[in-house]
Design a protein around this motif. Structure first.
Motif, short mmCIF file in Angstrom:
data_model
loop_
_atom_site.label_atom_id
_atom_site.label_comp_id
_atom_site.label_asym_id
_atom_site.label_seq_id
_atom_site.Cartn_x
_atom_site.Cartn_y
_atom_site.Cartn_z
N SER A 154 0.83 -1.21 0.00
CA SER A 154 0.00 0.00 0.00
C SER A 154 0.86 1.25 0.00
N ASN A 155 2.14 1.12 0.32
CA ASN A 155 3.02 2.27 0.14
C ASN A 155 3.48 2.41 -1.30
N ILE A 156 3.61 1.26 -1.94
CA ILE A 156 4.22 1.27 -3.25
C ILE A 156 3.21 1.61 -4.35
N LEU A 157 1.94 1.28 -4.14
CA LEU A 157 0.96 1.50 -5.21
C LEU A 157 0.76 2.96 -5.57
N PRO A 158 0.60 3.85 -4.57
CA PRO A 158 0.48 5.26 -4.94
C PRO A 158 1.69 5.75 -5.72
N LEU A 159 2.84 5.27 -5.32
CA LEU A 159 4.06 5.66 -6.02
C LEU A 159 4.00 5.19 -7.47
N TYR A 160 3.44 4.00 -7.64
CA TYR A 160 3.32 3.45 -8.98
C TYR A 160 2.43 4.33 -9.85
N ILE A 161 1.31 4.79 -9.26
CA ILE A 161 0.41 5.68 -10.00
C ILE A 161 1.14 6.96 -10.39
N ASN A 162 1.87 7.53 -9.43
CA ASN A 162 2.60 8.76 -9.74
C ASN A 162 3.62 8.53 -10.84
N MET A 163 4.25 7.38 -10.77
CA MET A 163 5.25 7.05 -11.78
C MET A 163 4.60 6.89 -13.15
N GLN A 164 3.42 6.28 -13.15
CA GLN A 164 2.68 6.14 -14.41
C GLN A 164 2.41 7.51 -15.01
N MET A 165 1.94 8.43 -14.17
CA MET A 165 1.64 9.76 -14.66
C MET A 165 2.90 10.41 -15.22
N TRP A 166 3.97 10.25 -14.49
CA TRP A 166 5.25 10.83 -14.91
C TRP A 166 5.66 10.29 -16.27
N ARG A 167 5.56 8.98 -16.41
CA ARG A 167 5.94 8.35 -17.68
C ARG A 167 5.07 8.88 -18.81
N VAL A 168 3.75 8.95 -18.53
CA VAL A 168 2.82 9.42 -19.55
C VAL A 168 3.17 10.84 -19.98
N PHE A 169 3.51 11.69 -19.01
CA PHE A 169 3.86 13.07 -19.36
C PHE A 169 5.11 13.11 -20.23
N LEU A 170 6.08 12.30 -19.85
CA LEU A 170 7.32 12.29 -20.63
C LEU A 170 7.06 11.80 -22.05
N GLU A 171 6.27 10.73 -22.14
CA GLU A 171 5.96 10.18 -23.46
C GLU A 171 5.26 11.22 -24.31
#
Lengths: 287, 135
Positions: free
Chosen positions: A216-233
Motif C-alpha cells: 500500500s506504500n508502493i501502489l500510490p508511487l506506482y500511479i505517480n510514476m505512471q503519470m510521470w511516464r505518460v507526461f514524458l511520453e
C-alpha cells in the motif's frame, strides 16, 4: 495573371514563413532530444517498480487493497493528455478525436463521465463543448518535473479512494519515434497487475512491516510514476510531431517559392517581350 | 572482492548510483538498518532521511525522501523519490523550500494541503541538516 509586384510580395512572405517554420523545427528537435533523454532516464525506475508490484501482488490478497479492488462502474474518469500549443500537425486533433470516440463507447453502460484534461488544447476543446471537466492542468510541460506528476497522481488517487470516480482511463500519445506517435488508451485505476509468468520462486522475502503494508506504500508511487511516464511520453511525442510538421511546412515553402519564382520569371519575360514588340512595331511605323 | 555487493539507486529522474559497495545504512520505516553482503532477501519502505554507504573504506552520504529498498544477498536496489549525494545538495534551494513550506503551514489557507506541506518541510529539513552535518 497577378502582377509582378504581387508575385514578388508573395515570395517574400513565403520566405519569411519558411524561416519561422525552420526555426521552430530546430527548436523542436532540440527539445525532442532532451525529452528522449528523460524517458530513457525514467525507464529503470519504472521497470523496477513494475517488477516489485508483480512480486508483491502475488504474495497477498488483491481484494484487500483499495487501489486494486474493482468496483461497480458509475463514474468514469478520463484523463486526456494533449499539448499546450498547436503547430504540431494532427497531434492534438487525433488524440481529441480518439478521446471523443472512447467516451461515446463508455456511454453504452451509461456512467457519468468526468474529464481531467492535461494540456491547453484539450482543455479548450472539452470545456467549450460542455463536457464535465473536473480538473484541468495547463502549461505543465514548460516546467516538467516529478513533483508535477505526483500532485496529479495524488489527486487522482483521492478521487478514486473517495469513490468520486470508479474507474480511471488515461488517453495519451506514446512516443514511438520522431516521426511516429501511437495513441494509447490505458486503465490507470483500479490497477491491473500483470500476471507473473514464472511461478513463485522459492526465495522467502522478509517484509518489514509486512507485504500488504509495503504494497500500500508502493501502489500510490506506482500511479505517480505512471503519470510521470505518460507526461514524458506525451511531451516527447509532441516535439516529435512538431518537428515533422515543421519539416513538412519548410519543404512546402521551398516548393512554393520555386513555383512562384518560376511564375515571376515568366511574367517578367513576357513583359520584356511585349515591350520589345512595342518598340519594334513602333520603329516599323516610323519608316 | 568477496565482501562487496552491487548497489543501484534509482529515482524517477534517473540512475543516481550503480557501483559495488561494502556496507550500507538506510532509514527504514521501522528504524535504521545496515546491510552487508549476503543479507537475507528483504524489502521495506524508507522514510525521509540519510543513507550512508561505505565504498573502498570511504564513507559517502545521500539525502533521500522516501522510497523502497530491495535487498538480495548479492545486490540491493533503492527506489527513491529523490536521492542526492551530500556534495550535490543545493543548500539555497533547500532553504527556499523550507521557507515556502513554513509559510504554507502558517498561512493555513483553506486550500493548503497540510500533509503535503509537512512532507516538504520534512524533506527540506532533512536536506539541510545532512548538508550541514557533513560539510
Amino acid at each position: 495573371m497577378p502582377s509582378l509586384k504581387q508575385i514578388k510580395r508573395r515570395i517574400t512572405s513565403v520566405k519569411s514563413t519558411q524561416q519561422i517554420t525552420r526555426a521552430m523545427k530546430m527548436v523542436a528537435a532540440a527539445k525532442l532530444r532532451r525529452a528522449q533523454e528523460n524517458i530513457i532516464k525514467a525507464r529503470p525506475y519504472s521497470f523496477k517498480l513494475r517488477d516489485l508490484i508483480k512480486d508483491l501482488s502475488g504474495r497477498c490478497d488483491r481484494s484487500q487493497h483499495p487501489l486494486l479492488a474493482v468496483r461497480d462502474t458509475k463514474e468514469i474518469g478520463v484523463v486526456v493528455v494533449t499539448a499546450d500549443r498547436g503547430f504540431c500537425g494532427s497531434f492534438n486533433t487525433n488524440i481529441i478525436k480518439r478521446a471523443v470516440k472512447e467516451i461515446e463507447s463508455f456511454e453504452e453502460i451509461d456512467p457519468t463521465i468526468q474529464m481531467m484534461t492535461i494540456g491547453k488544447k484539450g482543455s479548450d476543446y472539452f470545456k467549450k463543448r460542455g463536457y464535465n471537466v473536473l480538473q484541468e492542468h495547463n502549461q505543465l510541460f514548460n516546467d516538467l518535473h516529478f513533483g508535477v506528476a505526483t500532485a496529479i497522481g495524488e489527486s487522482l488517487i483521492d478521487f478514486y479512494v473517495q469513490e468520486k470516480l470508479d474507474r480511471i482511463y488515461l488517453i495519451y500519445n506514446e512516443f514511438k519515434s520522431a516521426i511516429q506517435q501511437n495513441i494509447v488508451v490505458e486503465q490507470l485505476l483500479p490497477i491491473v497487475p500483470e500476471e507473473s509468468e514464472e511461478e513463485e520462486c522459492g526465495i522467502d522475502f522478509l517484509y518489514e512491516p509486512d507485504a500488504l503494508t509495503v504494497l500500500s506504500n508502493i501502489l500510490p508511487l506506482y500511479i505517480n510514476m505512471q503519470m510521470w511516464r505518460v507526461f514524458l511520453e506525451s511531451n516527447a511525442a509532441e516535439h516529435g510531431a512538431r518537428m515533422t510538421a515543421m519539416e513538412n511546412a519548410t519543404n512546402n515553402a521551398i516548393e512554393l517559392i520555386d513555383s512562384l519564382t518560376l511564375q515571376y520569371n515568366k511574367a517578367r519575360q513576357s513583359k520584356i517581350t511585349t515591350e520589345l514588340l512595342e518598340v519594334v512595331s513602333g520603329a516599323e511605323g516610323m519608316k | 572482492m568477496a565482501n562487496t555487493y552491487q548497489l543501484d539507486i534509482v529515482t524517477p529522474e534517473g540512475l543516481v548510483f550503480s557501483e559495488p559497495i561494502e556496507h550500507l545504512r538506510a532509514p527504514g520505516i521501522e528504524g535504521s538498518f545496515g546491510v552487508l553482503v549476503g543479507h537475507t532477501p528483504f524489502m521495506t519502505s524508507l522514510t525521509i532521511g540519510k543513507v550512508d554507504l561505505m565504498q573502498n573504506n570511504k564513507q559517502r552520504a545521500l539525502a533521500t525522501s522516501g522510497g523502497f529498498i530491495e535487498v538480495n544477498p548479492d545486490r540491493a536496489v533503492i527506489l527513491a523519490e529523490t536521492a542526492e549525494f551530500v556534495e550535490d545538495i543545493d543548500l539555497d534551494r533547500a532553504e527556499a523550500a523550507l521557507q515556502r513550506a513554513k509559510d504554507r503551514i502558517e498561512g493555513k489557507q483553506l486550500d493548503t494541503d497540510l500533509n503535503r506541506a509537512q512532507v516538504s518541510l520534512g524533506r527540506a529539513v532533512n536536506r539541510i541538516s545532512i548538508a550541514r552535518m557533513t560539510r
